[in-house]
Write an enzyme that holds these catalytic residues in place. Structure first.
Site, short mmCIF file in Angstrom:
data_model
loop_
_atom_site.label_atom_id
_atom_site.label_comp_id
_atom_site.label_asym_id
_atom_site.label_seq_id
_atom_site.Cartn_x
_atom_site.Cartn_y
_atom_site.Cartn_z
N SER A 191 0.86 -1.18 0.00
CA SER A 191 0.00 0.00 0.00
C SER A 191 0.90 1.23 0.00
CB SER A 191 -0.86 -0.02 1.27
OG SER A 191 -1.26 1.28 1.61
N TYR A 204 -2.12 -1.13 10.25
CA TYR A 204 -2.19 -1.47 8.82
C TYR A 204 -0.94 -0.98 8.10
CZ TYR A 204 -3.87 -1.41 3.99
OH TYR A 204 -3.99 -1.60 2.63
#
Ligand SMILES: NC(=O)c1ccc[n+]([C@@H]2O[C@H](COP(=O)([O-])OP(=O)(O)OC[C@H]3O[C@@H](n4cnc5c(N)ncnc54)[C@H](OP(=O)(O)O)[C@@H]3O)[C@@H](O)[C@H]2O)c1
Length: 311
Positions: A191, A204
């Site tokens: 990401s 995350y």
């Protein structure tokens, strides 16, 4: 005095030259990776790595799009996710639309080491050319502080198992046969948040920083043995995960463009528009986003986003 001005002028000239070279390099890289069709490696190049592709989290979003695109490019597909009914449905769709063979493995990646024996058994005897470590989860929908969700300990352990452990264990299962054949590609879906700490996405983003670091190091270790490892660090793609945000690139277009970059770059945001957006990231320096004011600003933005899409 004169010599001091000369030194400053020389420093200015060197800085300007460095910036010019940097911009030229970045623009050249963008054109080569995302715009030059003749640089594409093509389907035969992909198939030459092995007849099968394995995709984790293959029943929706980015994983589903990768599974379809890889099948369209001639690979048989192993789909791995939690829901057997979704797996069976997607496998049939791939066979119907692309005429490839499929296999499904039901697994919940929030589990620990015990889930990997069955996965290894399910992949036995397959010549795996491509592994896509795609499965991933947020510990709570949207942007929240670490303690702002129920059952924090369990949620955090789920995130680590799903986002980190799955990448490591799936790599350990598939890599030996790739090394033995001297061929193979591992794609790790990370990401854009893998670059720096992200308040309101703390666990995350940290899990994705692991993915990025692991990918780069393993890629360096096995490059000379014919195995390529690519880290894909997208910005926003419109999927179930981002339904609260409700904007982003279409997953099918994203997977197609990201697969076109294979063999051209080992790290990519996945597509041209995300590559351009990733250039903007350094404009908001890390020290600011981690400062009291930066955190306040992110919190305001996250709340506005939540309100906007709740209506
Ligand atoms: N969407 C974005 O904007 C974005 C941006 C950057 C990075 N990413 C990364 O891209 C990857 C895919 O994200 P996505 O947005 O496509 O997610 P998604 O739409 O929520 O899809 C997740 C997939 O993983 C499966 N899955 C979820 N939890 C699982 C578990 N515990 N065990 C096994 N399978 C599980 C789901 O199927 P079942 O529910 O049937 O199991 C589904 O097939 C993730 O690693 C994410 O971090 C996404």
């Amino acid at each position: 005095m004169e010599s001091e001005w000369d030194a400053l002028r020389a420093l200015g000239a060197v800085t300007a030259l460095w910036l010019l070279l940097r911009v030229t390099w970045e623009v050249g890289h963008l054109v080569y990776v995302y715009l030059l069709p003749q640089a594409r490696r093509g389907a035969p190049w992909l198939r030459a790595h092995g007849a099968w592709a394995v995709v984790t989290g293959a029943t929706s979003g980015i994983g589903k799009a990768y599974a379809h695109e890889l099948a369209r490019r001639g690979l048989n597909i192993v789909l791995i996710s939690r829901s057997l009914s979704k797996l069976d449905y997607e496998a049939k769709e791939i066979e119907r639309l692309h005429g490839r063979i499929t296999r499904v493995i039901q697994a919940d990646f929030t589990g620990g080491l015990e889930i990997y024996g069955a996965i290894e058994a399910g992949l036995k005897d397959l010549e795996i050319g491509v592994l896509v470590n795609n499965v991933g989860m947020l510990y709570t929908p949207g942007f929240k502080k670490l303690l702002d969700c129920d059952n924090v300990a369990k949620r955090l352990s789920d995130v680590v198992n799903c986002n980190v452990m799955s990448v490591v264990q799936m790599t350990a299962i598939v890599l030996p046969q790739m090394v033995a054949r001297g061929k193979g590609i591992i794609i790790n879906i990370s990401s854009l948040s893998d670059r720096r700490p992200c308040p309101f996405l703390a666990a995350y983003a940290a899990s994705k920083a692991f993915v990025r670091s692991f990918s780069r190091a393993v890629g360096a270790e096995y490059f000379s043995q014919g195995v390529g490892v690519q880290t894909v660090s997208p910005y926003t793609v419109a999927t179930n995960m981002t339904r609260d945000v409700s904007f982003g690139k279409n997953a099918e277009d994203f997977a197609r463009e990201a697969l076109d970059t294979l063999g051209l770059t080992s790290q990519t945001p996945g597509c041209l528009s995300h590559a351009l957006q990733s250039f903007l990231l350094p404009l908001l320096p890390s020290w600011f986003s981690l400062s009291r004011w930066g955190v306040k600003l992110t919190s305001l933005w996250a709340n506005r986003l939540k309100e906007k899409f709740a209506n």
